[in-house]
Design an enzyme around this catalytic site. Sequence first.
Site, PDB file in Angstrom:
ATOM      1  N   ASP A 148     -26.163   1.244 -23.034  1.00  0.00           N
ATOM      2  CA  ASP A 148     -25.386   1.763 -24.155  1.00  0.00           C
ATOM      3  C   ASP A 148     -26.137   1.610 -25.477  1.00  0.00           C
ATOM      4  O   ASP A 148     -26.158   2.541 -26.296  1.00  0.00           O
ATOM      5  CB  ASP A 148     -24.044   1.023 -24.231  1.00  0.00           C
ATOM      6  CG  ASP A 148     -23.158   1.525 -25.353  1.00  0.00           C
ATOM      7  OD1 ASP A 148     -22.329   2.415 -25.114  1.00  0.00           O
ATOM      8  OD2 ASP A 148     -23.298   1.026 -26.488  1.00  0.00           O
ATOM      9  N   PHE A 176     -20.201   4.059 -26.022  1.00  0.00           N
ATOM     10  CA  PHE A 176     -20.522   5.203 -25.165  1.00  0.00           C
ATOM     11  C   PHE A 176     -20.358   4.864 -23.689  1.00  0.00           C
ATOM     12  O   PHE A 176     -20.093   5.766 -22.883  1.00  0.00           O
ATOM     13  CB  PHE A 176     -21.914   5.731 -25.484  1.00  0.00           C
ATOM     14  CG  PHE A 176     -22.018   6.314 -26.876  1.00  0.00           C
ATOM     15  CD1 PHE A 176     -20.976   7.064 -27.402  1.00  0.00           C
ATOM     16  CD2 PHE A 176     -23.133   6.095 -27.657  1.00  0.00           C
ATOM     17  CE1 PHE A 176     -21.051   7.591 -28.681  1.00  0.00           C
ATOM     18  CE2 PHE A 176     -23.220   6.621 -28.936  1.00  0.00           C
ATOM     19  CZ  PHE A 176     -22.179   7.374 -29.449  1.00  0.00           C
ATOM     20  N   ASP A 177     -20.519   3.616 -23.298  1.00  0.00           N
ATOM     21  CA  ASP A 177     -20.172   3.220 -21.932  1.00  0.00           C
ATOM     22  C   ASP A 177     -18.693   3.477 -21.667  1.00  0.00           C
ATOM     23  O   ASP A 177     -18.317   4.054 -20.638  1.00  0.00           O
ATOM     24  CB  ASP A 177     -20.486   1.740 -21.702  1.00  0.00           C
ATOM     25  CG  ASP A 177     -21.870   1.506 -21.129  1.00  0.00           C
ATOM     26  OD1 ASP A 177     -22.389   2.389 -20.430  1.00  0.00           O
ATOM     27  OD2 ASP A 177     -22.436   0.434 -21.391  1.00  0.00           O
ATOM     28  N   ILE A 178     -17.846   3.022 -22.598  1.00  0.00           N
ATOM     29  CA  ILE A 178     -16.408   3.193 -22.422  1.00  0.00           C
ATOM     30  C   ILE A 178     -16.041   4.671 -22.416  1.00  0.00           C
ATOM     31  O   ILE A 178     -15.288   5.152 -21.555  1.00  0.00           O
ATOM     32  CB  ILE A 178     -15.644   2.456 -23.535  1.00  0.00           C
ATOM     33  CG1 ILE A 178     -15.842   0.935 -23.414  1.00  0.00           C
ATOM     34  CG2 ILE A 178     -14.156   2.806 -23.490  1.00  0.00           C
ATOM     35  CD1 ILE A 178     -15.282   0.330 -22.156  1.00  0.00           C
TER      36      ILE A 178
END
Length: 388
Positions: A148, A176-178
């Site tokens: 991320d 951005f992972d989430i």
Amino acid sequence: MTTPSPRTTPRSGPLAGLVVADFSRVLAGPYSTQLMADLGADVIKVESPRGDETRDWAPPERDGVSTYFLGINRNKRDVVLDFGDEADRELAHELAARADIVIENFRPGGLTKFGLDYDSVAALNPAVIYASISGFGSKGGAALPGYDLIVQAASGLMSLTGEPDGPAYRSGVSVFDIMTGMQATIGILAALNHRNNTGEGQHVEVNLLSTALSAMANHSSTFVAGGQVPFRMGNAHPSLFPYEPLAASDGEIVIVAANDAQFVKLATALGLAHLADDARFAKTELRNRNREELRPLLLEALATATVAEWFETLTRAGVACGPINTIDGGVALAESLGLEPVVLVGDGDNAVPMIRNPIDFSLTPPAYRSAPPALGADDTEIKDWLRS
């Protein structure tokens, strides 16, 4: 007597009856599968003998387990399979063959040598919905590591975060992972609807960089549609003012006036009603262009009371505003608003406090069946089912 198939395990929720083979780890994939597990899917988390690396990402921890791992792995069953071992690899193939959904976030092509890539799984299970999560896609960026932080840097987000004359900063959350986990879930649900209509499975691919460019919405549009490269503005908004923290007598309060009517309410509440008719500030575009003239007038008025006093006064006047809380304050605010943000997941002394699923349903609410599993917690049950 064989162990019942997970498909027949009683569950509630809109995704009840679906089996998810979760070959993902760290954050984006596990966040996606936790969302599906909350909604009733039977998520079988497959871990290597070493386990998901976030089990060791500590401190902080609770009872010796990383709170990072605990935050994204509830409602799942857990089996240890070593893909390098032939017997375990055959069980992984069988799981993929029986699953409705397979999700993985290995580097693109990383599962091919184990016969667990999309083409191999689809040959066993033509109706499968197979979701792949990567950092930079499966084409030119296939070999790039998808962390991320790297995507926050490479996408341009860090160039937008921080003070104008200071260094670039990462977001305080692996945003951005989430978001990519959410996009994966959206893609899976859309593919399920297509399968319900046609019987066809398909490959769903999402990546962090594409998610980042989409999620930066207005900033991305500033460049691709407007030909301008956005820049760091601290807490200021490029198109609105006020839309940022402003100092009261004892700290800062975030104040938003996103249209002309909202600015009238703000100016009146501050005792500055005449500003709404001022030719410099009467319209959104004018307030934006003349923000350096308007800001000191607002600050002078705000300096006469505390954050708590202004929060009460402005809220009563219909002005959007809020204190700058730490996370404990955010949880307390949600509690005060009746949102019941914390749920206890698990039984007795082993129950884990967790943040509830953010979606409400009138008929099929999320359920909190089990705490995040120990490594291999369900080995016997799952392996017996796969061998049956």
